[in-house]
Design an enzyme around this catalytic site. Sequence first.
Site, PDB file in Angstrom:
ATOM      1  N   GLU A  80     -23.300 -10.648 -23.291  1.00 51.25           N
ATOM      2  CA  GLU A  80     -23.552  -9.997 -22.188  1.00 51.25           C
ATOM      3  C   GLU A  80     -21.993  -9.677 -21.958  1.00 51.25           C
ATOM      4  O   GLU A  80     -21.460 -11.105 -21.152  1.00 51.25           O
ATOM      5  CB  GLU A  80     -24.369 -10.133 -21.153  1.00 51.25           C
ATOM      6  CG  GLU A  80     -25.458  -9.743 -21.517  1.00 51.25           C
ATOM      7  CD  GLU A  80     -26.151  -9.863 -19.702  1.00 51.25           C
ATOM      8  OE1 GLU A  80     -26.156  -9.651 -18.653  1.00 51.25           O
ATOM      9  OE2 GLU A  80     -27.286 -10.002 -20.286  1.00 51.25           O
ATOM     10  N   GLU A 103     -25.042  -1.341 -10.498  1.00 52.25           N
ATOM     11  CA  GLU A 103     -25.932  -2.435 -11.799  1.00 52.25           C
ATOM     12  C   GLU A 103     -26.356  -0.965 -12.809  1.00 52.25           C
ATOM     13  O   GLU A 103     -27.349  -1.654 -14.115  1.00 52.25           O
ATOM     14  CB  GLU A 103     -26.783  -2.450 -11.003  1.00 52.25           C
ATOM     15  CG  GLU A 103     -26.216  -4.206 -10.292  1.00 52.25           C
ATOM     16  CD  GLU A 103     -25.731  -5.159 -11.661  1.00 52.25           C
ATOM     17  OE1 GLU A 103     -26.948  -5.094 -12.098  1.00 52.25           O
ATOM     18  OE2 GLU A 103     -24.627  -5.656 -11.665  1.00 52.25           O
ATOM     19  N   GLU A 110     -29.792   2.313 -16.485  1.00 54.01           N
ATOM     20  CA  GLU A 110     -31.333   2.000 -16.011  1.00 54.01           C
ATOM     21  C   GLU A 110     -31.249   2.173 -15.221  1.00 54.01           C
ATOM     22  O   GLU A 110     -30.802   1.952 -13.736  1.00 54.01           O
ATOM     23  CB  GLU A 110     -31.056   0.489 -16.431  1.00 54.01           C
ATOM     24  CG  GLU A 110     -30.933   0.239 -18.375  1.00 54.01           C
ATOM     25  CD  GLU A 110     -30.940  -1.224 -18.671  1.00 54.01           C
ATOM     26  OE1 GLU A 110     -32.290  -1.479 -17.987  1.00 54.01           O
ATOM     27  OE2 GLU A 110     -29.869  -2.155 -18.200  1.00 54.01           O
ATOM     28  N   LYS A 155     -32.860  -0.815 -11.514  1.00 54.23           N
ATOM     29  CA  LYS A 155     -32.533  -1.797 -11.645  1.00 54.23           C
ATOM     30  C   LYS A 155     -31.966  -1.703 -10.101  1.00 54.23           C
ATOM     31  O   LYS A 155     -31.303  -1.074 -10.210  1.00 54.23           O
ATOM     32  CB  LYS A 155     -31.233  -1.794 -12.877  1.00 54.23           C
ATOM     33  CG  LYS A 155     -31.450  -2.598 -14.443  1.00 54.23           C
ATOM     34  CD  LYS A 155     -30.342  -2.714 -14.669  1.00 54.23           C
ATOM     35  CE  LYS A 155     -30.188  -3.757 -14.316  1.00 54.23           C
ATOM     36  NZ  LYS A 155     -28.975  -4.778 -15.008  1.00 54.23           N
TER      37      LYS A 155
END
Length: 477
Positions: free
Chosen positions: A283, A346, A337, A340
């Site tokens: 990541e 985030e 997203e 999250k």
Amino acid sequence: MRSLLLIRHSLRHSTMASPKLYALFVFLFSLFSRHSASDDSSSCFLGMNYGRIADNLPSPSKVVELLKSQGIRRVKLYDTDSEVLAALSGSGITTTVALPNDQLSSAAAADRTFTDSWVRSNVVPYKSIIEAVAVGNEVFVDPANTTSYLVPAMRNVYASLARYGVASSVKVSSPIALSALATSYPPSSGSFKPGLVDPVMKPMLGFLKQTGSYLMVNAYPFFAYEANADTISLDYALFRDNQGVVDPSNGIVYKSLLDAQLDAVYSAASAAGFGDVKLVVSETGWPSKGDEGETGASAANAQAYNGNLVRRVLTCRGTPLRPDMPLSVYLFALFNEDQKPGPTSERNYGLFYPNEDKVYSIPLGLESGPVNNGSKVQVVPPAAAGQTWCVARADVGRERLQAALDYACGEGGADCTEIQPEAACYYPNTIDAHASYAFNSYYQKNSRASGTCHFDGAAYVVTQTPKFGSCEYPTGN
């Protein structure tokens, strides 16, 4: 046996001299050794993390079409969702799947009942597309305190893969966060936290070495910059031109924070007795939006980081401490997203919005290639969704390019007629132009299979059509 085409730029009309034969032999031996071991450790790749903590994402089948349209051939998942894996099957996209942290205690059980069932249900049906299993994720910071289960679970997963005959094609690893380090600066003094070294890291690194796998590392220069914006240059964090940071222990000048972070992990592994471990960045990314206090979180910085990172990966260079270990990276992430938890950043790491519009534009291929002898690679949009090409790395030097070119046009069976004198692709008459044409011919003839665009580190894959002069490159379509 096909006769060897002599395409030379210093001795173009002479017969092959014995030093050239020796160089070719060394190259062929190296190529055979790498391929016969089925080892990906000498190659580089760019993949994408496909997270799904959201309630507004497109269907998996639509996501697969998006991946193919962007030339993305590797994805990393955080589970083994059957709908996602079914959509990926037959797409030409390989995947890393995950066994979640909350299943580690079950996976570590001595009787392997759980891992046998898990592998049989989640890996075997999709063995043609699964290349790795990530056992847990950042386990050392898991609030459920699952660290003691990690290595036993990894061993059990591998044993279950072996039971079902897929251990030779599916790697087993586990992504660690940089918080596993006790020391990260300077990079040469990197070390793991004392409480992790003997109980976890040494057994884990030993397992990775024994099974021919690699260590997954989640590395985020954004976090380091955000916490130390007064001392870390933004240009240094974003791969932009900067004065660099000198490691006082060895004099190495670092021009990017990510390289420094990864070399700290290499140093920590060396201190634990495993200096030859291969790293894969499981990541890394940069948020396009953040809360008021999240310094540096912006679309412009995300575009700079990820765009420059892609260009960095496509050079297939290693880090300053490990220059011969090409960098492989999974970008985080494919989508924003919305479910999250945590700060705004985030939820804003995605390259795409859920409606598939780009958050910002970055090249997932090569915008401009190596310059050598006055010639420059040009690129145009891909001719087909998901198409890739193979080009030469001009920076490896003439001798390595020549040996690789001789192999491609000779024993490799590439069609090199178009780069012979007076043929359509003879000009520009440079070794990198001719080698790129030959490498791509070999790559396409071998159906763009993994490992067929390496040539002992003299070539790499691009996702936009390369051109030297007016010569268009063939495809496998």
